[in-house]
Design an enzyme around this catalytic site. Structure first.
Site: not given
Ligand code: NAD
Length: 253
Positions: A108-109, A124, A135, A159, A200, A224, A242
């Site tokens: 969402i960032d 998301h 409204c 509103c 994940s 990952n 990454a």
């Molecule tokens: P998750 O937190 O479940 O998994 C993140 C995965 O990324 C983990 O497996 C972790 O090992 C891996 N990871 C962490 N840092 C990394 C890096 N530098 N390089 C490679 N891999 C790395 O996240 P998800 O699967 O996106 O699901 C979580 C939910 O939380 C989503 O629905 C998301 O919308 C939300 N969320 C979003 C944000 C954001 O917008 N930045 C932040 C937190 C959570």
């Protein structure tokens, strides 16, 4: 200098070179190098302060918007001040090379857009806009969020009913934006390579897209920090950061 054998980077670059319709599926892990913790990180505290299944659910938001806003405060503060990192920039570069069709993100960032990516399906939602719960008017969210970060007051609409403004993120119990999900599914079906980055793959239905791509004949590349279920069906599964790996791969193209 990354701690990974050169042949792995080379084979990832070769796979990209040989592909013409590439899609990236990204998760919270792509933004951890931008100092936004993923939800599984022990130190983030986001899962600990309150039960997100309650405060970040649609009915929880309706009942107690203050609890939701208190809960999202640290994440909103990080997001509003975050900058894209080398992984976001590498994907943007890949798009500018006409190699990447689109990014499907669970984040969402808004960092993919900040990095210059043009076609981004935000499954998301995002913090770019907010909607009045009464409204239903849509607002640019930035000024409301920045005000909230200062006074911690729940943002409200002007509103007559002073409705609470809900950021356009998808809460638990809320359905995904159907048109966006449909486009993401189509991209998964049409691609010849899906690169899964920093997820994940625990959250449905986003986690079904790599399998859909695979079943439709695409190759899978996963980057990952830890193994995920998709590694078993991946052509290339790289365990690592990454923000270190993606720029090295793109540099080889
Ligand atoms: P998750 O937190 O479940 O998994 C993140 C995965 O990324 C983990 O497996 C972790 O090992 C891996 N990871 C962490 N840092 C990394 C890096 N530098 N390089 C490679 N891999 C790395 O996240 P998800 O699967 O996106 O699901 C979580 C939910 O939380 C989503 O629905 C998301 O919308 C939300 N969320 C979003 C944000 C954001 O917008 N930045 C932040 C937190 C959570």
């Amino acid at each position: 200098m990354i701690n990974l054998p050169n042949h792995i980077i080379e084979s990832a670059a070769t796979r990209i070179r040989e592909s013409s319709r590439i899609v990236a599926l990204t998760g919270a892990g792509i933004s951890t190098p931008s100092d936004i913790p993923d939800f599984r990180s022990a130190e983030s505290g986001l899962w600990d302060s309150a039960n997100p299944m309650i405060v970040a659910s649609l009915w929880g938001f309706r009942l107690n918007p203050k609890a939701f806003y208190d809960w999202i405060y640290p994440l909103a503060e990080l997001v509003m001040n975050a900058e894209p990192n080398a992984a976001h920039l590498a994907l943007s570069h890949l798009e500018s090379l006409n190699k990447l069709d689109c990014i499907i993100t669970q984040n969402i960032d808004m960092l993919h857009q900040k990095a210059g990516s043009q076609t981004v399906f935000e499954l998301h939602g995002h913090l770019r806009t907010a909607t009045c719960m009464k409204c239903k008017e849509l607002f640019e969210a930035e000024s409301y969020i920045r005000q909230f970060l200062q006074d911690k007051a729940v943002p409200r609409c002007d509103c007559g009913k002073k409705g609470v403004l809900k950021p356009d993120v998808i809460l638990f119990g809320e359905s995904l934006p159907q048109d966006i999900y449909r486009q993401a599914e189509q991209a998964a079906i049409d691609c010849d390579l899906m690169i899964v980055v920093g997820s994940s793959l625990n959250v449905a239905p986003a986690n079904e897209l790599p399998t859909l791509a695979r079943e439709s004949g695409a190759g899978i590349m996963s980057i990952n920090l830890e193994p995920t279920f998709i590694d078993k069906m991946a052509d290339i599964a790289i365990i690592g950061d990454a923000a270190e790996i993606l720029p090295e791969v793109v540099k080889k193209l």
